[in-house]
Scaffold this active site. Structure first.
Site, PDB file in Angstrom:
ATOM      1  N   HIS A  16       0.848  -1.193   0.000  1.00 22.32           N
ATOM      2  CA  HIS A  16       0.000   0.000   0.000  1.00 22.32           C
ATOM      3  C   HIS A  16       0.883   1.243   0.000  1.00 22.32           C
ATOM      4  O   HIS A  16       2.102   1.160   0.123  1.00 22.32           O
ATOM      5  CB  HIS A  16      -0.976   0.001   1.185  1.00 22.32           C
ATOM      6  CG  HIS A  16      -0.371   0.211   2.529  1.00 22.32           C
ATOM      7  ND1 HIS A  16      -1.078   0.724   3.590  1.00 22.32           N
ATOM      8  CD2 HIS A  16       0.866  -0.009   3.010  1.00 22.32           C
ATOM      9  CE1 HIS A  16      -0.302   0.798   4.658  1.00 22.32           C
ATOM     10  NE2 HIS A  16       0.891   0.356   4.335  1.00 22.32           N
ATOM     11  N   CYS A  25       5.737   6.160   4.791  1.00 24.63           N
ATOM     12  CA  CYS A  25       4.636   5.318   4.303  1.00 24.63           C
ATOM     13  C   CYS A  25       3.868   5.940   3.141  1.00 24.63           C
ATOM     14  O   CYS A  25       2.938   5.340   2.621  1.00 24.63           O
ATOM     15  CB  CYS A  25       3.690   4.960   5.447  1.00 24.63           C
ATOM     16  SG  CYS A  25       4.466   3.853   6.646  1.00 24.63           S
ATOM     17  N   HIS A  29       4.944   0.338  -0.333  1.00 25.59           N
ATOM     18  CA  HIS A  29       5.660  -0.642   0.481  1.00 25.59           C
ATOM     19  C   HIS A  29       4.661  -1.725   0.891  1.00 25.59           C
ATOM     20  O   HIS A  29       3.483  -1.642   0.571  1.00 25.59           O
ATOM     21  CB  HIS A  29       6.271   0.034   1.721  1.00 25.59           C
ATOM     22  CG  HIS A  29       5.255   0.589   2.662  1.00 25.59           C
ATOM     23  ND1 HIS A  29       4.512   1.726   2.386  1.00 25.59           N
ATOM     24  CD2 HIS A  29       4.830   0.152   3.872  1.00 25.59           C
ATOM     25  CE1 HIS A  29       3.682   1.965   3.387  1.00 25.59           C
ATOM     26  NE2 HIS A  29       3.853   1.019   4.304  1.00 25.59           N
ATOM     27  N   HIS A  31       3.438  -5.111   3.778  1.00 25.40           N
ATOM     28  CA  HIS A  31       3.436  -5.675   5.124  1.00 25.40           C
ATOM     29  C   HIS A  31       3.023  -7.140   5.074  1.00 25.40           C
ATOM     30  O   HIS A  31       2.268  -7.554   4.190  1.00 25.40           O
ATOM     31  CB  HIS A  31       2.444  -4.937   6.028  1.00 25.40           C
ATOM     32  CG  HIS A  31       2.775  -3.509   6.237  1.00 25.40           C
ATOM     33  ND1 HIS A  31       3.773  -3.091   7.089  1.00 25.40           N
ATOM     34  CD2 HIS A  31       2.251  -2.377   5.702  1.00 25.40           C
ATOM     35  CE1 HIS A  31       3.847  -1.777   7.069  1.00 25.40           C
ATOM     36  NE2 HIS A  31       2.930  -1.313   6.236  1.00 25.40           N
ATOM     37  N   HIS A  75      -1.170 -10.359  -1.668  1.00 30.37           N
ATOM     38  CA  HIS A  75      -0.304  -9.994  -2.783  1.00 30.37           C
ATOM     39  C   HIS A  75      -0.947  -8.977  -3.725  1.00 30.37           C
ATOM     40  O   HIS A  75      -0.635  -8.933  -4.915  1.00 30.37           O
ATOM     41  CB  HIS A  75       0.203 -11.238  -3.527  1.00 30.37           C
ATOM     42  CG  HIS A  75       1.245 -11.966  -2.749  1.00 30.37           C
ATOM     43  ND1 HIS A  75       0.917 -12.853  -1.748  1.00 30.37           N
ATOM     44  CD2 HIS A  75       2.586 -11.904  -2.788  1.00 30.37           C
ATOM     45  CE1 HIS A  75       2.033 -13.321  -1.220  1.00 30.37           C
ATOM     46  NE2 HIS A  75       3.067 -12.762  -1.817  1.00 30.37           N
ATOM     47  N   GLU A 136       0.053  -5.148  11.659  1.00 33.90           N
ATOM     48  CA  GLU A 136       0.799  -4.674  10.488  1.00 33.90           C
ATOM     49  C   GLU A 136       2.288  -4.983  10.613  1.00 33.90           C
ATOM     50  O   GLU A 136       2.942  -5.326   9.627  1.00 33.90           O
ATOM     51  CB  GLU A 136       0.575  -3.166  10.353  1.00 33.90           C
ATOM     52  CG  GLU A 136       1.195  -2.558   9.121  1.00 33.90           C
ATOM     53  CD  GLU A 136       0.844  -1.091   8.974  1.00 33.90           C
ATOM     54  OE1 GLU A 136      -0.277  -0.809   8.493  1.00 33.90           O
ATOM     55  OE2 GLU A 136       1.673  -0.252   9.344  1.00 33.90           O
TER      56      GLU A 136
END
EC number: 4.1.2.50
Length: 151
Positions: A16, A25, A29, A31, A75, A136
């Site tokens: 995201h 952020c 990137h 998680h 994914h 997260e």
């Protein structure tokens, strides 16, 4: 008969970017999310029922969460639909990547709100969603509780 809470845990990988954010952020990137889904209900007492003693079969809960959350988000890359990343999202989609353009900023807080609505819509009438925990990172998570969100 007592109300019982049962929890099933899920893992998925999602990318995201936070549009307009003032830190790292804002960049694309990902998680390794851990989602804990807790439902509450009364165990089945009908001795002729194949699921005697269960609140809900773990495999039934797994099917709901897998279809509504894991299969959609694993994914995939999630962008706020109002982001300037829309061009990147289109290019990724054109190249066969899974992209979700959400009606919200894809923070853990907003994702867990979205997930609660998706899961609640699929639960049997006698089962209520009690809580969700979306982890997260190893040290950061968001939680949603039904008791904090009355109808």
């Amino acid at each position: 008969m007592s109300n019982i809470r049962i929890t099933k845990q899920f893992n998925f990988e999602t990318g995201h970017a936070l549009y307009g954010y003032d830190g790292k952020c804002r960049n694309v990137h990902g998680h390794s999310y851990k989602l804990s889904v807790t439902v509450i209900g009364r165990p089945i007492t009908d001795t002729t029922h194949v699921k005697l003693g269960m609140v809900i079969d773990f495999s039934d809960l797994k099917k709901i969460v897998k279809e509504e959350i894991v299969d959609q988000f694993d994914h995939a890359t999630v962008f706020n639909k109002n982001t300037p990343h829309v061009e990147l999202a289109k290019e990724l989609t054109d190249r066969g990547h899974m992209v979700i353009l959400a009606d919200y900023q894809p923070t853990s807080e907003n994702m867990v709100i979205d997930f609660s609505a998706r899961i609640k819509s699929r639960l049997p009438e006698n089962i209520q969603l009690h809580s969700l925990r979306l982890q997260e990172t190893d040290t950061s998570f968001a939680e949603w509780y039904a008791s904090d969100n009355p109808l």
